[in-house]
Motif scaffolding. Structure first.
Motif: not given
Length: 188
Positions: A71-93
């Motif tokens: 019934r209690a909220a479980g642990p917080l999980v980071y689902g975004s690629l930016a938070a999970r990746a060892l190295k992260f990049t992005w580009e505007i299409d």
């Protein structure tokens, strides 16, 4: 419900009418998107609230609580690629905008290191932002966000992949033995 309908109306409007791109006017849009990713990478210390509009719609939240059947909220999980990746990049299409709204399509790339296989691998996501310009201060704020990781098209695959071995063993894998991992990968 009213906010969802207006958000959908903005999506339909922006996908139907192209806007003239002016580099000076797009600087605020690019800065808002850049700050979004900077805050996601900070995880717990990141503050997204000042970047979003009051009626913000998030179709793919960057965090969620794990389902633990409690019934209690479980642990917080980071689902975004930016938070999970060892190295992260992005580009505007692409950016399509008018004086009040903007639709921004972004390609995200997250690189991970698999110690068992001794190789780097890539995950990617296509992300769409809808931004609105505040009437009070003229700042661009994110009204809607959706991220989708359906697969990497052939023209978007990173070749060659970066070698993240040293970065992995100096951060996430600092308690692992690189030589033992390499031997296990050869014997597998």
């Amino acid at each position: 419900m009213r906010h969802s309908i207006s958000g959908i109306a903005c999506l339909a409007f922006l996908s139907a009418s192209p806007a003239a791109a002016q580099p000076a006017a797009e600087a605020g849009i690019r800065a808002t998107v850049s700050r979004w990713y900077e805050e996601l990478i900070k995880k717990d210390k990141g503050r997204l609230n000042d970047l979003v509009a009051p009626a913000f719609i998030d179709a793919s939240p960057p965090t969620y609580h794990a389902r633990t059947r409690s019934r209690a909220a479980g642990p917080l999980v980071y689902g975004s690629l930016a938070a999970r990746a060892l190295k992260f990049t992005w580009e505007i299409d692409s950016i399509r905008r008018d004086s009040s709204f903007a639709k921004v399509r972004v390609w995200e790339r997250g690189y991970f290191y698999a110690a068992a296989a001794q190789t780097t691998f890539e995950n990617a996501a296509a992300t769409t932002f809808i931004l609105e310009r505040s009437e009070k201060d003229g700042r661009w704020r994110i009204a809607a966000h959706e991220s989708s990781g359906l697969g990497i098209p052939p023209n978007k695959i990173t070749r060659p992949l970066p070698d993240l071995r040293a970065l992995y063993y100096s951060t996430l894998g600092k308690n692992r033995d690189p030589a033992a991992d390499a031997r296990a990968a050869r014997n597998w």
